[in-house]
Design a protein around this motif. Structure first.
Motif, PDB file in Angstrom:
ATOM      1  N   LEU A  36       0.903  -1.259  -0.033  1.00 24.22           N
ATOM      2  CA  LEU A  36      -0.125   0.008   0.016  1.00 24.22           C
ATOM      3  C   LEU A  36       0.932   1.143  -0.186  1.00 24.22           C
ATOM      4  O   LEU A  36       1.833   1.377   0.763  1.00 24.22           O
ATOM      5  N   ASP A  37       0.357   2.360  -0.665  1.00 24.52           N
ATOM      6  CA  ASP A  37       0.792   3.585  -0.450  1.00 24.52           C
ATOM      7  C   ASP A  37      -0.108   4.208   0.383  1.00 24.52           C
ATOM      8  O   ASP A  37      -1.112   4.656   0.202  1.00 24.52           O
ATOM      9  N   TRP A  38       0.421   4.294   1.737  1.00 25.38           N
ATOM     10  CA  TRP A  38      -0.381   4.623   2.961  1.00 25.38           C
ATOM     11  C   TRP A  38      -0.873   6.191   2.724  1.00 25.38           C
ATOM     12  O   TRP A  38      -2.179   6.249   2.821  1.00 25.38           O
ATOM     13  N   ASN A  39      -0.016   6.924   2.415  1.00 19.54           N
ATOM     14  CA  ASN A  39      -0.503   8.279   2.338  1.00 19.54           C
ATOM     15  C   ASN A  39      -1.840   8.501   1.240  1.00 19.54           C
ATOM     16  O   ASN A  39      -2.554   9.320   1.371  1.00 19.54           O
ATOM     17  N   ALA A  40      -1.700   7.919  -0.045  1.00 18.15           N
ATOM     18  CA  ALA A  40      -2.485   7.962  -0.946  1.00 18.15           C
ATOM     19  C   ALA A  40      -3.858   7.340  -0.561  1.00 18.15           C
ATOM     20  O   ALA A  40      -4.714   7.925  -1.036  1.00 18.15           O
ATOM     21  N   LEU A  41      -3.586   6.383  -0.018  1.00 22.59           N
ATOM     22  CA  LEU A  41      -4.731   5.708   0.749  1.00 22.59           C
ATOM     23  C   LEU A  41      -5.646   6.653   1.763  1.00 22.59           C
ATOM     24  O   LEU A  41      -7.035   6.485   1.396  1.00 22.59           O
ATOM     25  N   VAL A  42      -4.687   7.164   2.519  1.00 30.96           N
ATOM     26  CA  VAL A  42      -5.622   7.816   3.649  1.00 30.96           C
ATOM     27  C   VAL A  42      -6.170   8.978   3.070  1.00 30.96           C
ATOM     28  O   VAL A  42      -7.398   9.449   3.293  1.00 30.96           O
ATOM     29  N   LEU A  43      -5.406   9.782   1.916  1.00 29.70           N
ATOM     30  CA  LEU A  43      -6.076  11.039   1.434  1.00 29.70           C
ATOM     31  C   LEU A  43      -7.208  10.650   0.357  1.00 29.70           C
ATOM     32  O   LEU A  43      -8.350  11.408   0.541  1.00 29.70           O
ATOM     33  N   THR A  44      -7.282   9.656  -0.350  1.00 21.87           N
ATOM     34  CA  THR A  44      -8.401   9.091  -1.023  1.00 21.87           C
ATOM     35  C   THR A  44      -9.599   8.796  -0.213  1.00 21.87           C
ATOM     36  O   THR A  44     -10.732   9.104  -0.344  1.00 21.87           O
ATOM     37  N   ALA A  45      -9.341   8.044   1.039  1.00 27.36           N
ATOM     38  CA  ALA A  45     -10.538   7.774   1.743  1.00 27.36           C
ATOM     39  C   ALA A  45     -11.106   8.927   2.637  1.00 27.36           C
ATOM     40  O   ALA A  45     -12.119   9.002   2.356  1.00 27.36           O
ATOM     41  N   ARG A  46     -10.246   9.792   2.913  1.00 27.29           N
ATOM     42  CA  ARG A  46     -10.612  10.912   3.264  1.00 27.29           C
ATOM     43  C   ARG A  46     -11.542  12.038   2.346  1.00 27.29           C
ATOM     44  O   ARG A  46     -12.716  12.439   2.607  1.00 27.29           O
ATOM     45  N   GLU A  47     -11.168  12.061   1.065  1.00 28.59           N
ATOM     46  CA  GLU A  47     -11.835  12.630  -0.076  1.00 28.59           C
ATOM     47  C   GLU A  47     -13.083  11.938  -0.308  1.00 28.59           C
ATOM     48  O   GLU A  47     -14.297  12.602  -0.524  1.00 28.59           O
ATOM     49  N   LEU A  48     -13.246  10.577   0.118  1.00 27.88           N
ATOM     50  CA  LEU A  48     -14.526   9.890  -0.180  1.00 27.88           C
ATOM     51  C   LEU A  48     -15.411   9.947   1.360  1.00 27.88           C
ATOM     52  O   LEU A  48     -16.478   9.563   1.396  1.00 27.88           O
ATOM     53  N   GLY A  49     -14.760  10.617   2.488  1.00 29.80           N
ATOM     54  CA  GLY A  49     -15.764  10.807   3.510  1.00 29.80           C
ATOM     55  C   GLY A  49     -15.131   9.867   4.578  1.00 29.80           C
ATOM     56  O   GLY A  49     -15.852   9.978   5.650  1.00 29.80           O
ATOM     57  N   ASP A  50     -14.270   9.072   4.568  1.00 31.81           N
ATOM     58  CA  ASP A  50     -14.017   8.104   5.611  1.00 31.81           C
ATOM     59  C   ASP A  50     -12.690   8.461   6.200  1.00 31.81           C
ATOM     60  O   ASP A  50     -11.745   8.702   5.702  1.00 31.81           O
ATOM     61  N   THR A  51     -12.861   8.739   7.693  1.00 33.38           N
ATOM     62  CA  THR A  51     -11.552   9.094   8.263  1.00 33.38           C
ATOM     63  C   THR A  51     -11.227   8.091   9.263  1.00 33.38           C
ATOM     64  O   THR A  51     -10.723   8.559  10.376  1.00 33.38           O
ATOM     65  N   SER A  52     -11.608   6.883   8.996  1.00 33.47           N
ATOM     66  CA  SER A  52     -11.214   6.046  10.097  1.00 33.47           C
ATOM     67  C   SER A  52      -9.740   5.472  10.294  1.00 33.47           C
ATOM     68  O   SER A  52      -9.248   4.608  11.038  1.00 33.47           O
ATOM     69  N   LEU A  53      -9.077   5.946   9.186  1.00 30.78           N
ATOM     70  CA  LEU A  53      -7.542   5.444   8.968  1.00 30.78           C
ATOM     71  C   LEU A  53      -6.699   6.584   9.604  1.00 30.78           C
ATOM     72  O   LEU A  53      -7.041   7.526   9.478  1.00 30.78           O
ATOM     73  N   PRO A  54      -5.645   6.123  10.291  1.00 30.99           N
ATOM     74  CA  PRO A  54      -4.875   7.160  11.106  1.00 30.99           C
ATOM     75  C   PRO A  54      -4.037   7.827   9.977  1.00 30.99           C
ATOM     76  O   PRO A  54      -3.671   7.076   9.000  1.00 30.99           O
TER      77      PRO A  54
ATOM     78  N   ILE B 139      -7.191  -1.309  13.682  1.00 35.51           N
ATOM     79  CA  ILE B 139      -6.767  -0.569  12.674  1.00 35.51           C
ATOM     80  C   ILE B 139      -6.955  -1.673  11.209  1.00 35.51           C
ATOM     81  O   ILE B 139      -7.111  -1.237  10.158  1.00 35.51           O
ATOM     82  N   LEU B 140      -6.663  -2.882  11.471  1.00 40.29           N
ATOM     83  CA  LEU B 140      -6.732  -3.758  10.359  1.00 40.29           C
ATOM     84  C   LEU B 140      -8.079  -3.886   9.927  1.00 40.29           C
ATOM     85  O   LEU B 140      -8.593  -4.142   8.837  1.00 40.29           O
ATOM     86  N   ARG B 141      -9.216  -3.925  10.802  1.00 41.42           N
ATOM     87  CA  ARG B 141     -10.669  -3.887  10.508  1.00 41.42           C
ATOM     88  C   ARG B 141     -11.115  -2.691   9.717  1.00 41.42           C
ATOM     89  O   ARG B 141     -11.750  -2.778   8.814  1.00 41.42           O
ATOM     90  N   ASN B 142     -10.486  -1.623  10.023  1.00 48.07           N
ATOM     91  CA  ASN B 142     -10.798  -0.198   9.462  1.00 48.07           C
ATOM     92  C   ASN B 142     -10.134  -0.363   8.216  1.00 48.07           C
ATOM     93  O   ASN B 142     -10.664   0.066   6.877  1.00 48.07           O
ATOM     94  N   LEU B 143      -8.793  -0.931   7.900  1.00 52.67           N
ATOM     95  CA  LEU B 143      -8.231  -0.996   6.788  1.00 52.67           C
ATOM     96  C   LEU B 143      -8.920  -1.943   5.836  1.00 52.67           C
ATOM     97  O   LEU B 143      -9.336  -1.668   4.586  1.00 52.67           O
ATOM     98  N   HIS B 144      -9.721  -3.195   6.352  1.00 52.16           N
ATOM     99  CA  HIS B 144     -10.369  -4.132   5.720  1.00 52.16           C
ATOM    100  C   HIS B 144     -11.468  -3.321   5.011  1.00 52.16           C
ATOM    101  O   HIS B 144     -12.085  -3.563   3.618  1.00 52.16           O
ATOM    102  N   HIS B 145     -12.194  -2.495   5.960  1.00 52.33           N
ATOM    103  CA  HIS B 145     -13.531  -1.810   5.470  1.00 52.33           C
ATOM    104  C   HIS B 145     -13.191  -1.014   4.290  1.00 52.33           C
ATOM    105  O   HIS B 145     -13.724  -0.888   3.208  1.00 52.33           O
ATOM    106  N   VAL B 146     -11.950   0.034   4.295  1.00 54.57           N
ATOM    107  CA  VAL B 146     -11.802   0.989   3.310  1.00 54.57           C
ATOM    108  C   VAL B 146     -11.170   0.406   2.101  1.00 54.57           C
ATOM    109  O   VAL B 146     -11.647   0.622   1.287  1.00 54.57           O
ATOM    110  N   LEU B 147     -10.626  -0.779   2.256  1.00 49.51           N
ATOM    111  CA  LEU B 147     -10.004  -1.370   1.000  1.00 49.51           C
ATOM    112  C   LEU B 147     -11.113  -2.168   0.213  1.00 49.51           C
ATOM    113  O   LEU B 147     -11.015  -2.457  -0.940  1.00 49.51           O
ATOM    114  N   LEU B 148     -11.725  -3.087   1.078  1.00 46.73           N
ATOM    115  CA  LEU B 148     -12.601  -4.026   0.545  1.00 46.73           C
ATOM    116  C   LEU B 148     -14.067  -3.842   0.615  1.00 46.73           C
ATOM    117  O   LEU B 148     -14.811  -4.454  -0.437  1.00 46.73           O
ATOM    118  N   GLU B 149     -14.626  -3.019   1.360  1.00 44.94           N
ATOM    119  CA  GLU B 149     -16.144  -2.876   1.651  1.00 44.94           C
ATOM    120  C   GLU B 149     -16.528  -1.584   0.764  1.00 44.94           C
ATOM    121  O   GLU B 149     -17.853  -1.493   0.486  1.00 44.94           O
TER     122      GLU B 149
END
Length: 98
Positions: free
Chosen positions: A51-69, A84-94
């Motif tokens: 994962l590119d963590w920074n890109a993932l967090v940026l995109t998740a936040r643009e879509l309204g999800d703030t669950s990742l640190p 964190i693993l469950r939040n990551l699962h949600h953002v990546l797969l759900e």
């Protein structure tokens, strides 16, 4: 498209490669869908180094999800926080964009 796929994609058109704007891809006018999937800790742990963590967090936040640190987890830590693993699962797969 899920954020799992999105985190691996970059724009390869001539216009994009001549600038630094080729990653992460930006979404416009997307419809979000939640697709429930079974939690697979081994898969999430195995995918974490890719994962590119920074890109993932940026995109998740643009879509309204703030669950990742803001700061990514220590991938070598065997006691990685389950939440964190469950939040990551949600953002990546759900979370899916249509």
């Amino acid at each position: 498209m899920r954020l799992l796929t999105h985190n691996l994609l970059a724009c390869h058109s001539r216009h994009c490669t001549q600038t630094s704007n080729n990653f992460p891809l930006k979404f416009k006018d997307v419809k979000l869908e939640l697709l429930e999937t079974d939690f697979n800790e081994a898969f999430i742990r195995g995918f974490l180094p890719k994962l590119d963590w920074n890109a993932l967090v940026l995109t998740a936040r643009e879509l309204g999800d703030t669950s990742l640190p803001e700061q990514g987890p220590d991938m070598e830590d065997p006691m990685l926080d389950q939440q964190i693993l469950r939040n990551l699962h949600h953002v990546l797969l759900e979370v899916s964009m249509a």
